[in-house]
Scaffold this active site. Structure first.
Site, PDB file in Angstrom:
ATOM      1  N   CYS A   1       0.812  -1.226   0.000  1.00 18.21           N
ATOM      2  CA  CYS A   1       0.000   0.000   0.000  1.00 18.21           C
ATOM      3  C   CYS A   1       0.844   1.275   0.000  1.00 18.21           C
ATOM      4  CB  CYS A   1      -0.932   0.023   1.200  1.00 18.21           C
ATOM      5  SG  CYS A   1      -2.146  -1.304   1.214  1.00 18.21           S
TER       6      CYS A   1
ATOM      7  N   CYS B   1       0.370   2.976   6.161  1.00 16.99           N
ATOM      8  CA  CYS B   1       0.854   1.674   6.588  1.00 16.99           C
ATOM      9  C   CYS B   1       0.838   0.755   5.370  1.00 16.99           C
ATOM     10  CB  CYS B   1      -0.044   1.098   7.685  1.00 16.99           C
ATOM     11  SG  CYS B   1      -1.757   0.847   7.165  1.00 16.99           S
TER      12      CYS B   1
ATOM     13  N   HIS C   1      -9.623   3.220  -1.013  1.00 14.04           N
ATOM     14  CA  HIS C   1      -8.165   3.049  -0.995  1.00 14.04           C
ATOM     15  C   HIS C   1      -7.725   2.201  -2.193  1.00 14.04           C
ATOM     16  CE1 HIS C   1      -4.163   2.022   0.206  1.00 14.04           C
ATOM     17  NE2 HIS C   1      -4.448   1.031   1.020  1.00 14.04           N
TER      18      HIS C   1
END
Length: 402
Positions: free
Chosen positions: A92, A388, A358
């Site tokens: 990510c 994160c 996201h």
């Protein structure tokens, strides 16, 4: 002495549900990225032969968004054949890592102008498609206490003492802030409409925000990761952390990041590039850092990376006006706020991924545009951007408005 790495522009697509019924499902990943590239070229009358490289993050780099999607996007946008292009994967953190890497190249003097960003079509390439040992090799999973992020998020909430009501309350705030920002046009400067080949608009604004959300609706949702936990993941964690009696599963679709499609692009360059091309910088990248911790404590990484950024820049926490931490899960933000002793009033001021979604490899680059726009709107100076990522990775970037 190193060069400054200036942000000359930052744009993104709107985000839409990462399912077959989502508005952007019909759009190929390379077109999501190429539309942004064409917009950058149009806005700045950009001579693309001047661009040294394209760096694009992508979490599921397979199928139609695999095989160096960065190079493919540049070609698909009609940019110069001379641009190399590299696809980057740090889970990510990929999109923000691409921006940090571009800044490093410019600051070192190796490059003058780079487009950095990310793309993720989660409706066309489902999450987990890329596979890998991290979650799919039983030997590795057992040896390294590797668990799905949702289970880890529930563990972090349990360790922090955050209840279902706490994480739902945070989620509600994210939805309300995002709805307010969209209604008042705070996202408009950077969002580039996605159009079809006939120029007809497919989507021109984020469509995942649920402005009518309330605590009753959030409370009605079932926890998402109970089954995973009961299949051995909870026991796996409790064996490593015996002081925890049980995992309290509090995360639901309502307080976790949405699965969406989207792309972001940031034009990063030197002072020379700006002078040569007549570009006016909007900001500069002061520092970037990436750290890691125990993979099952995934949400500890962003705060340590932010602290490292401050050290690199020689600044203190009160030198930063706004803080942005990707809302992978509500507990990720609550942990970040607690670790850094921040006031929620300056954290994720326009909502985040709980409301907006996201798109894994793209989110970090998208947050550059969100924060730069907000600094300009408020007349403030600096923002910290953090995410994160799987493996216990944390990443942060400190930017300054010019």
């Amino acid at each position: 002495m190193s060069n400054n790495a200036y942000i000359y522009d930052a744009v993104r697509t709107p985000r839409s549900k990462g399912k077959k019924e989502g508005a952007l499902h019909e759009v190929k990943p390379i077109e999501l990225g190429a539309g942004l590239f064409r917009e950058l070229q149009k806005r700045h009358d950009l001579d693309t032969t001047y661009v040294d490289d394209v760096m694009m993050g992508c979490n599921a780099a397979v199928g139609e968004q695999g095989a160096d999607v960065a190079k493919t996007i540049a070609l698909h946008a009609g940019w110069s054949d001379s641009i190399p292009g590299v696809q980057m994967d740090r889970y990510c953190a990929s999109g923000l890592d691409a921006v940090n890497s571009a800044a490093q190249n410019v600051m070192s003097g190796w490059n003058e102008l780079i487009v950095a960003g990310g793309v993720e079509s989660m409706s066309r390439i489902p999450m987990g498609t890329a596979g890998g040992a991290f979650l799919f090799d039983p030997e590795f999973v057992m040896n390294h206490t590797s668990v799905p992020q949702g289970v880890a998020a529930d563990k972090v909430a349990t360790m922090g003492g955050w209840t279902r009501e706490d994480v739902d309350a945070y989620a509600l705030a994210s939805q309300k802030r995002a709805a307010n920002a969209q209604t008042n046009g705070y996202f408009d400067k950077s969002v580039v409409p996605v159009v079809d080949r006939n120029g007809i608009t497919i989507l021109d604004r984020d469509d995942a925000i649920k402005a009518d959300t309330n605590m009753e609706k959030l409370a009605s949702l079932n926890p998402s990761f109970v089954q995973m936990g009961s299949m051995g993941m909870d026991d796996h964690l409790l064996q490593k952390y015996p002081h925890i009696v049980e995992i309290n599963h509090v995360h639901t679709p309502g307080n976790s990041s949405g699965i969406v499609d989207g792309a972001g692009a940031v034009l990063v360059g030197s002072e020379k590039a700006g002078k040569d091309l007549g570009l006016t910088p909007r900001g500069r990248i002061l520092a970037g850092a990436v750290t890691a911790t125990d993979p099952s404590l995934i949400f500890l990484g962003p705060s340590s990376a932010a602290e490292r950024c401050l050290q690199i820049a020689g600044l203190k926490q009160n030198d930063v006006d706004l803080w942005e931490i990707n809302e992978a899960f509500a507990s990720a933000v609550l942990r970040y706020i607690e670790d850094l002793n921040l006031n929620h009033d300056v954290v994720n001021v326009n909502g985040g991924a709980i409301a907006l979604g996201h798109p894994l490899g793209a989110t970090g680059a998208m947050l550059i545009s969100t924060m730069l726009d907000e600094l300009e709107r408020r007349g403030q100076k600096r923002a910290m951007i953090s995410l994160c990522a799987a493996g216990g990775i944390g990443i942060s970037t400190l930017i300054e408005r010019i």
